[in-house]
Design an enzyme around this catalytic site. Structure first.
Site, short mmCIF file in Angstrom:
data_model
loop_
_atom_site.label_atom_id
_atom_site.label_comp_id
_atom_site.label_asym_id
_atom_site.label_seq_id
_atom_site.Cartn_x
_atom_site.Cartn_y
_atom_site.Cartn_z
CG PHE A 227 5.13 -1.46 1.52
CD1 PHE A 227 5.12 -2.62 1.24
CD2 PHE A 227 5.97 -0.47 1.17
CE1 PHE A 227 6.21 -3.21 0.31
CE2 PHE A 227 7.00 -0.78 0.31
CZ PHE A 227 6.93 -2.09 -0.31
CB VAL B 105 7.33 -0.11 -7.95
CG1 VAL B 105 7.70 1.11 -7.01
CG2 VAL B 105 7.41 -1.39 -6.83
CG ASP B 106 1.79 -2.74 -9.34
OD1 ASP B 106 1.63 -1.83 -10.29
OD2 ASP B 106 1.23 -2.77 -8.32
CG HIS C 90 7.49 5.71 -4.59
ND1 HIS C 90 6.63 5.42 -3.36
CD2 HIS C 90 8.00 7.15 -4.43
CE1 HIS C 90 6.41 6.41 -2.77
NE2 HIS C 90 7.21 7.55 -3.22
CB CYS D 142 31.50 -1.39 -12.05
SG CYS D 142 30.19 -1.71 -10.85
CG ASN E 297 -7.13 3.51 2.25
OD1 ASN E 297 -6.34 3.62 1.35
ND2 ASN E 297 -6.78 3.26 3.51
#
Ligand code: NAD
Length: 247
Positions: free
Chosen positions: A37, A105-106, A121, A150, A212
């Protein structure tokens, strides 16, 4: 310290620690082909995160919101874990790593073979209705169907934690418990900008190591060791040292 000294230092810490926790961010997946991101090539250079990874976008810009997540879901079909993911899975099998906590999230850590991954997450691999919370299938999400329970239109979403939403309490508590017990935390590929996940590594009372590919702001100062490099490359080098037992 030279790069090879940094690698040796991490290999030595790993072999001495009793309860290592690995904590990953989006930078741990970029070498598999998933953009992060915040780095130079990340998503946010093209799209405003506050606008799309946000529950308000479901009401205000559903086609854009849906397109952003649908693209990421479809992209995952052709993506597999990279060598660094496999090293982390192997380290857990060998007992060198006790727990793996991820902001990703992968699902790539699980695909590589890590067990009991703590997903702070959520996951982009399953879906629900934003209104009634009922689970829906990937194909229902991709075709943006009305909710089968719904009937709400344009409300299907991935089970990820977006900006402004709370972290799943079970995952957060589990992460805190693991980090209270750990004697070494290894953070890989995170800008450490997303609260509250970015606070968690500091719970560790033992050494804190950051891998990093670029220096990160503020919280980086809390690390005992910073290895500036790409996740896969550094993990492979450190793994080789562990295999050769040249410590
Ligand atoms: P981030 O994008 O804020 O930061 C990623 C960091 O990793 C950057 O500092 C970058 O320079 C570094 N990096 C990029 N490639 C690297 C590599 N090969 N090796 C080492 N470092 C590398 O990511 P974050 O801190 O995880 O926070 C962003 C949020 O974005 C998280 O909540 C996460 O859920 C979400 N996200 C997830 C994915 C995914 O699941 N793969 C992808 C994008 C964003």
């Amino acid at each position: 310290m030279s790069m090879s000294q940094l690698h040796s230092k991490l290999a030595s810490l790993l072999s001495k620690a009793q309860h290592t926790v690995v904590f990953t961010g989006a930078g741990c997946s970029t070498e598999a082909g998933i953009p992060d991101f915040r780095s130079r090539d990340g998503w946010w250079q093209k799209i405003d995160p506050a606008m799309l990874a946000n529950p308000h976008a479901i009401y205000a810009h559903y086609p854009l919101f849906h397109g952003f997540y649908a693209y990421r879901v479809e992209q995952l079909r052709s993506i597999t874990p990279h060598a660094g993911h496999r090293v982390l899975a192997d380290w857990q099998t060998r007992g060198l790593v006790k727990h793996l906590i991820t902001q990703n999230v992968d699902g790539l850590h699980q695909m590589a073979g890590n067990r009991d991954v703590i997903e702070l997450h959520g996951t982009i691999r399953n879906f629900r209705c934003h209104e009634c919370q009922c689970a829906v299938s990937e194909s229902q999400f991709l075709s943006a169907e009305p909710c089968p329970r719904c009937g709400a239109e344009q409300r299907l979403r991935a089970n990820v934690v977006m900006f402004g939403e709370s972290l799943p309490s079970a995952a957060l508590e589990m992460a805190q418990t693991c980090l209270q017990a750990t004697d070494l935390v290894l953070v890989i590929g995170s800008s450490l900008q997303v609260y509250p996940a970015n606070q968690l590594p500091q719970i560790c009372r033992g050494p804190k190591v950051l891998i990093n590919n670029e220096p990160v702001g503020g919280d980086a100062g809390h690390f005992d060791l910073f290895i500036e490099g790409t996740a896969g490359e550094v993990l492979l080098q450190v793994n080789q040292l562990l295999d050769e037992s040249v410590l």
